[in-house]
Scaffold this motif. Structure first.
Motif, PDB file in Angstrom:
ATOM      1  N   TRP A  53       0.654  -1.318   0.416  1.00 23.16           N
ATOM      2  CA  TRP A  53       0.183   0.045  -0.146  1.00 23.16           C
ATOM      3  C   TRP A  53       0.758   1.218   0.093  1.00 23.16           C
ATOM      4  CZ3 TRP A  53      -1.564   4.753   3.273  1.00 23.16           C
ATOM      5  CH2 TRP A  53      -2.325   5.179   2.794  1.00 23.16           C
ATOM      6  N   LEU A  54       1.918   1.275   1.192  1.00 20.40           N
ATOM      7  CA  LEU A  54       2.889   2.748   0.824  1.00 20.40           C
ATOM      8  C   LEU A  54       3.702   2.583   0.066  1.00 20.40           C
ATOM      9  CD1 LEU A  54       3.804   2.309   4.657  1.00 20.40           C
ATOM     10  CD2 LEU A  54       2.909   3.663   3.874  1.00 20.40           C
ATOM     11  N   LYS A  55       3.983   1.199  -1.265  1.00 18.89           N
ATOM     12  CA  LYS A  55       4.611   1.619  -1.595  1.00 18.89           C
ATOM     13  C   LYS A  55       4.074   2.011  -3.069  1.00 18.89           C
ATOM     14  CE  LYS A  55       8.242  -1.962  -4.565  1.00 18.89           C
ATOM     15  NZ  LYS A  55       8.573  -2.855  -4.434  1.00 18.89           N
ATOM     16  N   ALA A  56       2.428   1.564  -3.028  1.00 15.42           N
ATOM     17  CA  ALA A  56       2.240   2.348  -4.372  1.00 15.42           C
ATOM     18  C   ALA A  56       1.197   3.478  -4.256  1.00 15.42           C
ATOM     19  CB  ALA A  56       0.922   1.480  -4.441  1.00 15.42           C
TER      20      ALA A  56
ATOM     21  N   LEU B 275      -6.460  13.615   3.613  1.00 18.90           N
ATOM     22  CA  LEU B 275      -5.821  13.481   4.977  1.00 18.90           C
ATOM     23  C   LEU B 275      -4.633  12.684   4.821  1.00 18.90           C
ATOM     24  CD1 LEU B 275      -9.250  12.159   6.727  1.00 18.90           C
ATOM     25  CD2 LEU B 275      -8.065  14.605   6.942  1.00 18.90           C
ATOM     26  N   ALA B 276      -4.529  11.434   3.995  1.00 20.35           N
ATOM     27  CA  ALA B 276      -3.756  11.226   3.792  1.00 20.35           C
ATOM     28  C   ALA B 276      -2.239  11.949   3.272  1.00 20.35           C
ATOM     29  CB  ALA B 276      -3.592   9.732   2.684  1.00 20.35           C
TER      30      ALA B 276
ATOM     31  N   ALA C  13      -4.107   3.217   6.250  1.00 20.53           N
ATOM     32  CA  ALA C  13      -4.208   1.934   5.258  1.00 20.53           C
ATOM     33  C   ALA C  13      -4.754   0.809   6.288  1.00 20.53           C
ATOM     34  CB  ALA C  13      -2.645   1.351   5.817  1.00 20.53           C
ATOM     35  N   TRP C  14      -4.820   1.074   7.485  1.00 15.94           N
ATOM     36  CA  TRP C  14      -5.677   0.067   8.056  1.00 15.94           C
ATOM     37  C   TRP C  14      -7.274  -0.590   8.127  1.00 15.94           C
ATOM     38  CZ3 TRP C  14      -5.089  -4.837  10.663  1.00 15.94           C
ATOM     39  CH2 TRP C  14      -4.389  -5.031  11.544  1.00 15.94           C
ATOM     40  N   ARG C  15      -7.939   0.962   7.392  1.00 10.29           N
ATOM     41  CA  ARG C  15      -9.339   1.495   6.726  1.00 10.29           C
ATOM     42  C   ARG C  15      -8.906   1.083   5.676  1.00 10.29           C
ATOM     43  NH1 ARG C  15     -11.436   5.799   4.316  1.00 10.29           N
ATOM     44  NH2 ARG C  15     -13.627   6.084   4.752  1.00 10.29           N
ATOM     45  N   ASP C  16      -8.443   1.158   4.585  1.00  7.35           N
ATOM     46  CA  ASP C  16      -8.239   0.599   3.341  1.00  7.35           C
ATOM     47  C   ASP C  16      -8.722  -1.083   3.262  1.00  7.35           C
ATOM     48  OD1 ASP C  16      -8.530   2.580   2.237  1.00  7.35           O
ATOM     49  OD2 ASP C  16      -7.083   2.119   0.781  1.00  7.35           O
ATOM     50  N   PHE C  17      -7.659  -1.579   4.162  1.00 10.74           N
ATOM     51  CA  PHE C  17      -7.535  -2.854   4.760  1.00 10.74           C
ATOM     52  C   PHE C  17      -8.376  -3.759   5.307  1.00 10.74           C
ATOM     53  CE2 PHE C  17      -6.906  -6.344   7.548  1.00 10.74           C
ATOM     54  CZ  PHE C  17      -5.711  -7.427   6.282  1.00 10.74           C
TER      55      PHE C  17
END
Length: 434
Positions: free
Chosen positions: A157-160, A244-245, A260-264
């Protein structure tokens, strides 16, 4: 040529700025008419006092005002979405309906019905990604399977997370494409079947100082400024996830990780919709979960004799909010100390939390109960007393919500920690052998 309309359907995106579906409607169509539906399929299950409905009503009224300033309006309907759209398709010559994706099982079924209705009427039904940074199958394993463990998901997620995914949609450039229409009234809260309360909702602001200190302050429930209180606004889309991101990326890796947890959890609910009512890991439904209405009632009302659990439940009942660290402790207590099926607690939080979000609430409950994907192992059982020593050492939070703590009036613990821990371990071991 006869004038045709394009509808934009507001749902979990109650804002005019940086709204993906609204931007696309305005950019590609003319005479865009915004619509909001107070959905009776959802509302009929709620009590007469529900602050979330009040928040939505206030927000929709404000949206209506903003659109009227632009010589347009928001058409506000009350009913079942399929019936409302049958009526609107009869009333207006509609070319297309635009909206944003929703990932919950009920929403998916609802949207399938609307899409089928639109297809029969030769009306386009277009939906867009708006409430997540990455959704559905955008972040998958190298074998193209959904991730069920958070850390590798987060790393990818962070890489993208390139600037492309964090760019705002400039709705304001195309506002001239809102249709010009005479203002109409909207239903009152009372006519929807709800009673207004004297309540001030948190403002959707997040400061640089909060984000910079977030990693240090987020676990201490007495620090009201330690968390963002943005859950309610994220739930109903009065803030932009992209904005926010971008802020999180500048100031706080830890807060970015929360997004990221929210998307997960959203992609878990999308790929594994059974988690709504059943354990992610089916074998955990074989555990001999206990049932006791009286025990459940003591937990709900904050009368367990464990001060951090009681403080959390009383805060929830009084304010519709509970600090995240305390959510973990109260959930673990119900699922492990009392051995109640996690769904009972998840439903109570669903009823009470202002920021209730099915994907996140479900994911976090299953994490605490050890029944979910990437969950805490079942032998991890929070000790509510040592949690106080670590996160509320001066008992400020406890004393605020449990003023009788440390007096003769405070209830005795409903179950002894060591006994409860051993009972839970035995039940999990036995259930998982089946």
């Amino acid at each position: 040529m006869n004038k045709t309309y394009t509808l934009f359907w507001f749902r979990r995106d109650l804002r005019l700025f940086d709204n993906a579906g609204l931007f696309n409607a305005l950019k590609h169509e003319e005479n865009v008419l915004p619509v909001f539906i107070f959905d009776t399929e959802i509302l009929k299950k709620l009590p007469a006092i529900d602050l979330r409905v009040q928040f939505i009503h206030e927000t929709v009224a404000e949206l209506k005002k903003q659109l009227q300033k632009r010589k347009s309006d928001l058409v506000v309907e009350h009913g079942s979405p399929i019936e409302v759209y049958k009526k609107l398709l009869e009333k207006y010559p509609i070319k297309a309906i635009y909206t944003n994706h929703d990932y919950e099982p009920y929403a998916r079924t609802r949207d399938e019905k609307i899409a089928k209705l639109c297809a029969a009427k030769k009306v386009e039904f277009k939906t867009f990604k708006d409430q997540a940074i990455f959704e559905k199958s955008e972040i998958v394993t190298d074998q193209e399977n959904p991730y069920t463990v958070f850390t590798p998901y987060k790393n990818k997620w962070l890489k993208a997370l390139s600037p492309f995914y964090l760019k705002s949609y400039p709705v304001e450039l195309y506002e001239s494409n809102f249709t010009k229409i005479k203002p109409s009234a909207m239903p009152s809260l009372k006519s929807l079947g709800f009673e207004a309360q004297d309540f001030t909702f948190p403002e959707p602001t997040v400061s640089a100082s909060l984000l910079k200190n977030y990693a240090k302050t987020r676990d201490f429930p007495e620090l009201d400024h330690g968390t963002s209180h943005l859950g309610l606004h994220l739930r109903f889309g009065t803030v932009s996830i992209r904005e926010l991101a971008r802020e999180a990326k500048k100031f706080s890796d830890v807060w970015l990780s929360e997004l990221a947890w929210r998307d997960f959890f959203m992609q878990i609910l999308w790929h594994y919709p059974h988690v709504e009512k059943q354990s992610f890991k089916p074998q955990y439904d074989k555990i001999a979960w206990r049932e006791s209405k009286s025990e459940l009632e003591l937990w709900k009302t904050g009368q367990t004799g464990y001060p951090l659990v009681d403080a959390g439940m009383r805060e929830l009942n009084a304010t519709g909010y509970m600090h995240n660290r305390v959510r973990m402790v109260t959930a673990s207590f119900l699922a492990k100390h009392l051995l109640h099926y996690w769904y009972e607690g998840e439903r109570y939080f669903a009823e009470k939390l202002l920021d209730y979000d099915l994907a996140a609430n479900n994911g976090n409950w299953q994490w605490a109960a050890s029944t979910g994907c990437d969950a805490a192992p079942y032998f991890r059982i929070f000790n509510p007393e040592s949690q106080i020593e670590r996160f509320d050492p001066d008992y400020e939070y406890v004393k605020k919500w449990v003023p009788e703590y440390n007096t003769a009036k405070y209830v005795k613990p409903m179950v002894e920690h060591k006994f409860a821990r051993e009972r839970a371990l035995a039940a999990f071991k036995k259930g998982l052998k089946k």
